[in-house]
Design an enzyme around this catalytic site. Sequence first.
Site, PDB file in Angstrom:
ATOM      1  NE  ARG A 200      -2.756  -1.124   3.405  1.00 42.58           N
ATOM      2  CZ  ARG A 200      -2.981  -2.371   3.842  1.00 42.58           C
ATOM      3  NH1 ARG A 200      -3.617  -3.235   3.082  1.00 42.58           N
ATOM      4  NH2 ARG A 200      -2.560  -2.738   5.036  1.00 42.58           N
TER       5      ARG A 200
ATOM      6  CB  ILE B  23      17.679  -7.207   9.122  1.00 45.15           C
ATOM      7  CG1 ILE B  23      18.633  -7.515   7.964  1.00 45.15           C
ATOM      8  CG2 ILE B  23      16.809  -8.401   9.453  1.00 45.15           C
ATOM      9  CD1 ILE B  23      19.542  -8.699   8.194  1.00 45.15           C
TER      10      ILE B  23
ATOM     11  CB  CYS C 267      -6.543 -17.055  16.823  1.00 43.41           C
ATOM     12  SG  CYS C 267      -5.054 -16.022  16.807  1.00 43.41           S
TER      13      CYS C 267
ATOM     14  CE  LYS D 141     -24.123   4.383  41.559  1.00 37.21           C
ATOM     15  NZ  LYS D 141     -24.869   3.921  42.738  1.00 37.21           N
TER      16      LYS D 141
ATOM     17  CB  SER E 298      -2.465 -14.692   5.201  1.00 37.29           C
ATOM     18  OG  SER E 298      -3.235 -13.696   5.802  1.00 37.29           O
TER      19      SER E 298
END
Length: 546
Positions: A24, A280, A45, A436, A41
């Site tokens: 991008r 790097i 999880c 609250k 990619s």
Amino acid sequence: MAQRKLVIVGGVAGGASAAARARRLSEDAEIILFERGPDVSFANCGLPYYIGGEIAERDALLVATPERLRSRYNLDVRVNTEVLQIDRAARLVRVRDRVADRKYREAYDNVILATGAAPIRPPLDGIDHPRIYSLRNLSDMDRIQAATSGDARRAIVVGGGFIGLEMAENLRRRGLHVDLVEMLDHVMPPLDREMATPVHDALTRNGVSLHLGKAVTSFADDAGRVAAVLKNGERLTADIVLLAIGVRPETTLARDAGLALNERGGIRVNTRMQTSDPDIYAVGDAVVVKDYVTGDDALIPLAGPANRQGRIAADNLFGLESHYRGTLGTSIVRVFDQVVGMTGVSEQVLRRNGRAYQKVYVHPLNHAEYFPGAERMMIKLLFTQGDGGLLGAQVVGNEGVDKRIDVFATAIQGGLTVYDLEAAELAYAPQFGSAKDPVNLAGFVAANTLRGGVRNAQPDDLGDSLLLDVRTPDEHRAGAIAGSILMPLDDLRDRYRELPTDRPVVTYCQVGQRGYNAARFLMQRGYDVRNLVGGFATYRAVHAYN
Ligand code: FAD
């Protein structure tokens, strides 16, 4: 100007984020993404939930395929390709195409290392048994899926951290009996022990056999199945063992290239994510971060930091000054019907570091009591003695834990205090919270403590005080602190003279609020009184496994 050539090693959380951001920022750069495995990619999880069946489609775990990264971002994605060496003098990497079994070199102007962390496999006898698995990627997931199909009946999960807990739940969902073995006296090591009590209860309630405070010392074959031998001599046998005792930064490549590492093998980086070689960069589970609260070096393997660091590295490479601020360790996990969130520093770490702190516990409902389905959560808040600066928070409950832990995390990053939590204006309608909010409530109790409005007694520090239960007789009968006497709050004004005046008093109720009212009353009548913070609910959590 010649186009810049960026080589990224590792194509999952940190690497893929860095690659997309780099594109991008520079349409002209040549960007090569090397990934040793077959997938890029993917959603690490989500892996446990595919095994448990909650995520039904395997493809849903592929956040972006190599083809997608090529077509959308014009990235040169090379899967099944391992980077073997970084030759800094020649400014090239040596790689091996694992499918064609071909080695070649690729020159670079810059490298981003996003090599992640690998599951720890301790050198125990029998560790190479074919029925011992760990879970890092889709191939591991497929192997575990296959091994728990058919007539598999029992699993042993070694390690009660996030992955161990998620796997225990999902293996139960698959119908296996699960033994969970944890060396420490509680699951989720970063959490303080009393906050893990509801998780222990949830595990046991859902049929997981908990083995706390027990280490596995070796594995052995048992007629084709696998046996885990515990330090106390106990022997558990199962169809599979899932090893989830933590991860270690995968940094052989960085070490061989002479980049600076810390003593635990993490790659040292500055806030721009630059390694000791300015050409790097390194991001994700492989790097040493600053603990946001303590400022100490830490290894905190989480997806959020990895993604953000990938973006920061790309920003700095392509002319946008960007700095990583450190990691709070904000995290959340669901264990059956319990949700646990934590952020910042825990009490055990504060104690270890010899740092002064205050703590309070509250047990508010997640939303207005009158709206159906309200449930209690338990909040522990840690803050500084002097100015009430926030140090850490832990929340256990169900719905609404995610929202509160994120507010606490944001508050810590914003440098807020317990007084700011009192004043926080948060969204309210009866389905979602209370006028609250639990966050306000934690702030009220903490700020009251600092202002001296009430003195708190902690559940592990009751001394020889008279313990005064101000709940109802029914609550008292259902469970009370040994030796405590009952005087319901509503009777206190009429009966308080029965209490001795020459002995300190600790008032308590179920969650701390009636006890607070009682303490305020007795204070004004001249008693030396403290209120048990968080009430009997906290007391029980603290003493549950003593
Ligand atoms: P990774 O995502 O591990 O990617 C590193 C990649 O580098 C690997 O694919 C590896 O094959 C590749 N690689 C390594 N060396 C080389 C080489 N020499 N050449 C080429 N490629 C190489 N975090 C959360 O915050 N929340 C969660 O709920 C959560 N759940 C998780 C559940 C599981 C089962 C697992 C395994 C992790 C979970 N995590 C979670 C942690 C999170 O996935 C990691 O923190 C994150 O993926 C780290 O990103 P990374 O880019 O540093 O490393």
